[in-house]
Design a protein around this motif. Structure first.
Motif, PDB file in Angstrom:
ATOM      1  N   THR A 277      52.632  32.543  37.990  1.00 28.27           N
ATOM      2  CA  THR A 277      52.504  34.241  37.670  1.00 28.27           C
ATOM      3  C   THR A 277      53.674  34.860  38.063  1.00 28.27           C
ATOM      4  OG1 THR A 277      50.053  33.893  37.937  1.00 28.27           O
ATOM      5  CG2 THR A 277      51.205  36.367  37.833  1.00 28.27           C
ATOM      6  N   ILE A 278      54.213  34.609  39.368  1.00 23.61           N
ATOM      7  CA  ILE A 278      55.480  35.274  39.531  1.00 23.61           C
ATOM      8  C   ILE A 278      56.648  35.032  38.597  1.00 23.61           C
ATOM      9  CG2 ILE A 278      57.315  35.474  41.290  1.00 23.61           C
ATOM     10  CD1 ILE A 278      55.006  35.213  43.584  1.00 23.61           C
ATOM     11  N   ARG A 279      56.997  33.719  38.285  1.00 23.78           N
ATOM     12  CA  ARG A 279      57.873  33.397  37.527  1.00 23.78           C
ATOM     13  C   ARG A 279      57.862  33.658  36.112  1.00 23.78           C
ATOM     14  NH1 ARG A 279      62.334  32.369  40.121  1.00 23.78           N
ATOM     15  NH2 ARG A 279      62.247  30.683  41.779  1.00 23.78           N
ATOM     16  N   SER A 280      56.454  33.932  35.702  1.00 22.57           N
ATOM     17  CA  SER A 280      56.353  34.372  34.254  1.00 22.57           C
ATOM     18  C   SER A 280      56.560  35.927  34.199  1.00 22.57           C
ATOM     19  CB  SER A 280      54.631  34.040  33.839  1.00 22.57           C
ATOM     20  OG  SER A 280      54.421  32.788  33.849  1.00 22.57           O
ATOM     21  N   ILE A 281      56.352  36.553  35.133  1.00 17.70           N
ATOM     22  CA  ILE A 281      56.684  38.206  35.312  1.00 17.70           C
ATOM     23  C   ILE A 281      58.043  38.205  35.127  1.00 17.70           C
ATOM     24  CG2 ILE A 281      56.337  40.226  36.463  1.00 17.70           C
ATOM     25  CD1 ILE A 281      53.657  39.295  37.694  1.00 17.70           C
ATOM     26  N   GLN A 282      58.827  37.360  36.118  1.00 14.94           N
ATOM     27  CA  GLN A 282      60.116  37.608  36.227  1.00 14.94           C
ATOM     28  C   GLN A 282      60.961  37.318  34.978  1.00 14.94           C
ATOM     29  OE1 GLN A 282      60.823  35.000  39.705  1.00 14.94           O
ATOM     30  NE2 GLN A 282      61.107  36.713  41.206  1.00 14.94           N
ATOM     31  N   SER A 283      60.403  36.380  34.250  1.00 14.81           N
ATOM     32  CA  SER A 283      60.893  35.716  33.115  1.00 14.81           C
ATOM     33  C   SER A 283      60.660  36.789  31.800  1.00 14.81           C
ATOM     34  CB  SER A 283      60.314  34.539  32.541  1.00 14.81           C
ATOM     35  OG  SER A 283      61.043  34.066  31.522  1.00 14.81           O
ATOM     36  N   GLY A 284      59.528  37.339  32.021  1.00 15.42           N
ATOM     37  CA  GLY A 284      59.209  38.343  30.971  1.00 15.42           C
ATOM     38  C   GLY A 284      59.992  39.750  31.033  1.00 15.42           C
ATOM     39  N   ILE A 285      60.094  40.140  32.464  1.00 12.98           N
ATOM     40  CA  ILE A 285      61.178  41.499  32.667  1.00 12.98           C
ATOM     41  C   ILE A 285      62.416  41.044  32.439  1.00 12.98           C
ATOM     42  CG2 ILE A 285      61.966  42.919  34.523  1.00 12.98           C
ATOM     43  CD1 ILE A 285      59.277  43.611  33.693  1.00 12.98           C
ATOM     44  N   TYR A 286      63.132  39.978  32.804  1.00 11.24           N
ATOM     45  CA  TYR A 286      64.433  39.593  32.758  1.00 11.24           C
ATOM     46  C   TYR A 286      64.761  39.614  31.236  1.00 11.24           C
ATOM     47  CZ  TYR A 286      68.980  37.553  32.771  1.00 11.24           C
ATOM     48  OH  TYR A 286      70.423  37.554  32.699  1.00 11.24           O
ATOM     49  N   TYR A 287      64.150  38.462  30.682  1.00 14.15           N
ATOM     50  CA  TYR A 287      64.473  38.177  29.224  1.00 14.15           C
ATOM     51  C   TYR A 287      64.080  39.223  28.132  1.00 14.15           C
ATOM     52  CZ  TYR A 287      66.147  33.628  30.687  1.00 14.15           C
ATOM     53  OH  TYR A 287      67.069  32.821  31.543  1.00 14.15           O
ATOM     54  N   GLY A 288      62.892  39.861  28.482  1.00 11.28           N
ATOM     55  CA  GLY A 288      62.280  41.026  27.878  1.00 11.28           C
ATOM     56  C   GLY A 288      63.588  42.025  27.650  1.00 11.28           C
ATOM     57  N   TYR A 289      64.174  42.548  28.921  1.00 14.79           N
ATOM     58  CA  TYR A 289      65.162  43.737  28.758  1.00 14.79           C
ATOM     59  C   TYR A 289      66.490  42.926  28.153  1.00 14.79           C
ATOM     60  CZ  TYR A 289      62.974  47.522  31.161  1.00 14.79           C
ATOM     61  OH  TYR A 289      61.943  48.617  31.451  1.00 14.79           O
ATOM     62  N   LEU A 290      66.747  41.910  28.417  1.00 11.72           N
ATOM     63  CA  LEU A 290      67.922  41.308  27.899  1.00 11.72           C
ATOM     64  C   LEU A 290      67.991  41.454  26.237  1.00 11.72           C
ATOM     65  CD1 LEU A 290      70.535  39.684  28.215  1.00 11.72           C
ATOM     66  CD2 LEU A 290      69.333  37.699  28.394  1.00 11.72           C
ATOM     67  N   SER A 291      66.639  41.068  25.869  1.00 15.12           N
ATOM     68  CA  SER A 291      66.456  41.150  24.461  1.00 15.12           C
ATOM     69  C   SER A 291      66.563  42.614  23.971  1.00 15.12           C
ATOM     70  CB  SER A 291      65.307  40.346  24.103  1.00 15.12           C
ATOM     71  OG  SER A 291      65.226  39.001  24.430  1.00 15.12           O
ATOM     72  N   MET A 292      65.872  43.183  24.684  1.00 10.92           N
ATOM     73  CA  MET A 292      65.829  44.883  24.221  1.00 10.92           C
ATOM     74  C   MET A 292      67.305  45.260  24.090  1.00 10.92           C
ATOM     75  SD  MET A 292      64.263  48.090  26.043  1.00 10.92           S
ATOM     76  CE  MET A 292      65.714  47.846  27.478  1.00 10.92           C
ATOM     77  N   VAL A 293      68.045  45.060  25.363  1.00 16.93           N
ATOM     78  CA  VAL A 293      69.647  45.667  25.454  1.00 16.93           C
ATOM     79  C   VAL A 293      70.351  45.161  24.100  1.00 16.93           C
ATOM     80  CG1 VAL A 293      71.624  45.457  26.932  1.00 16.93           C
ATOM     81  CG2 VAL A 293      69.454  45.908  28.081  1.00 16.93           C
ATOM     82  N   ASP A 294      70.180  43.799  24.046  1.00 16.31           N
ATOM     83  CA  ASP A 294      71.068  43.138  22.743  1.00 16.31           C
ATOM     84  C   ASP A 294      70.657  43.686  21.518  1.00 16.31           C
ATOM     85  OD1 ASP A 294      72.583  41.685  24.655  1.00 16.31           O
ATOM     86  OD2 ASP A 294      72.008  39.804  24.267  1.00 16.31           O
ATOM     87  N   GLY A 295      69.278  44.035  21.543  1.00 16.90           N
ATOM     88  CA  GLY A 295      68.770  44.369  20.001  1.00 16.90           C
ATOM     89  C   GLY A 295      69.271  45.815  19.791  1.00 16.90           C
ATOM     90  N   ILE A 296      69.128  46.478  20.785  1.00 11.92           N
ATOM     91  CA  ILE A 296      69.557  48.062  20.718  1.00 11.92           C
ATOM     92  C   ILE A 296      71.185  48.125  20.340  1.00 11.92           C
ATOM     93  CG2 ILE A 296      69.822  50.283  21.941  1.00 11.92           C
ATOM     94  CD1 ILE A 296      66.917  49.577  23.150  1.00 11.92           C
ATOM     95  N   ILE A 297      71.998  47.524  20.965  1.00 14.97           N
ATOM     96  CA  ILE A 297      73.309  47.390  21.048  1.00 14.97           C
ATOM     97  C   ILE A 297      73.541  47.097  19.488  1.00 14.97           C
ATOM     98  CG2 ILE A 297      75.509  46.521  21.480  1.00 14.97           C
ATOM     99  CD1 ILE A 297      74.581  46.396  24.455  1.00 14.97           C
ATOM    100  N   GLU A 298      73.075  46.024  19.084  1.00 15.43           N
ATOM    101  CA  GLU A 298      73.200  45.522  17.728  1.00 15.43           C
ATOM    102  C   GLU A 298      72.583  46.677  16.749  1.00 15.43           C
ATOM    103  OE1 GLU A 298      70.912  41.851  15.626  1.00 15.43           O
ATOM    104  OE2 GLU A 298      72.891  41.383  17.091  1.00 15.43           O
ATOM    105  N   ARG A 299      71.736  47.433  16.974  1.00 13.48           N
ATOM    106  CA  ARG A 299      71.388  48.446  15.972  1.00 13.48           C
ATOM    107  C   ARG A 299      72.316  49.675  16.161  1.00 13.48           C
ATOM    108  NH1 ARG A 299      65.972  48.232  13.764  1.00 13.48           N
ATOM    109  NH2 ARG A 299      65.165  46.337  14.402  1.00 13.48           N
TER     110      ARG A 299
END
Length: 257
Positions: free
Chosen positions: A184-206
């Motif tokens: 559970t802890i690793r799943s939350i950390q992964s969701g937060i980290y990679y979720g924000y990473l994808s959000m940041v890259d996606g927004i910058i791209e737009r």
């Protein structure tokens, strides 16, 4: 020496500059209930431990997104530093041309960051600040601040996930070794980290698509306490400047003196 003070919703960051060089910085928790004297006692002690003589501070500049604390710190400067602080706001020269519907709505910290990036990296530029909120600020090819985006901060998201569920714990923020969490802890950390990473890259791209600018000339600068952990994995984040806001305050102070 110059004292720069950046008052945020979560932290207050102070930096001491000598000959345009940051020689020391401090970070305090933002506390709306602390008095002028309480803040002063903490700050004076920190400066003393760093060997900084407050009598050598010839000027103070403050940016704040917490209006009530502007009065508190202005009083502190007059009482303990014998200095009338410069407050980032209307009437202050920043070197930033603001081209949005209502310039008064823009947080002082965002304008300060823009001033720093224009001076240090030029334009066009995108600034990503991982603070209480994760913000994106955009400076176009003409050097004008044209707006940005405001997203929930990482810590706010983790707290909301914890308080809004019955069993999910509040976790430390770190980059997981694998994207698929095995507990559970690793799943939350992964969701937060990679979720924000994808959000940041996606927004910058737009943003890049909307600006229609050549990415070869585009500077993308990251700041904020958590920014460093995303730079190495991001497609677009180029450089991490942990003291960007303090540098911006110094630049603005010099412009007005």
């Amino acid at each position: 020496m110059i004292l720069a003070v950046d008052i945020g919703n979560t932290n207050i960051v102070l930096g001491v500059f000598h000959n345009n060089k940051l020689i020391s910085n401090f970070r305090l928790a933002t506390d709306y209930l602390k008095t002028t004297d309480e803040y002063a006692s903490i700050i004076m002690l920190l400066m003393e431990k760093k060997g900084i003589d407050i009598d050598n501070i010839r000027g103070v500049i403050i940016s704040s997104v917490v209006p009530s604390l502007i009065y508190t710190f202005s009083k502190l400067c007059r009482k303990y530093l014998n200095s009338e602080p410069m407050i980032v706001g209307p009437g202050i020269k920043t070197g930033v041309k603001i081209a949005i519907e209502n310039p008064k709505e823009v947080g002082a910290d965002r304008i300060v960051n823009a001033a720093a990036v224009i001076s240090m990296y030029g334009y066009p530029a995108i600034i990503v600040d991982f603070g209480t909120a994760t913000t994106f600020d955009v400076i176009n090819k003409n050097g004008s601040y044209v707006g940005g985006l405001i997203c929930p901060g990482i810590k706010l998201s983790i707290k909301a996930l914890h308080t809004g569920t019955a069993k999910l714990p509040e976790v430390e923020i770190e980059k997981p070794e694998r994207i698929v969490g095995s507990n559970t802890i690793r799943s939350i950390q992964s969701g937060i980290y990679y979720g924000y990473l994808s959000m940041v890259d996606g927004i910058i791209e737009r943003i890049i698509d909307e600006l229609k600018c050549d990415t070869k000339n585009l500077s993308i600068v990251t700041t904020g306490g958590l920014g460093s952990i995303f730079v190495e994995e991001s497609k677009y984040l180029q450089v991490y400047e942990p003291n960007l806001t303090l540098e911006g305050l110094r630049i603005i102070y010099e412009k007005n003196n």
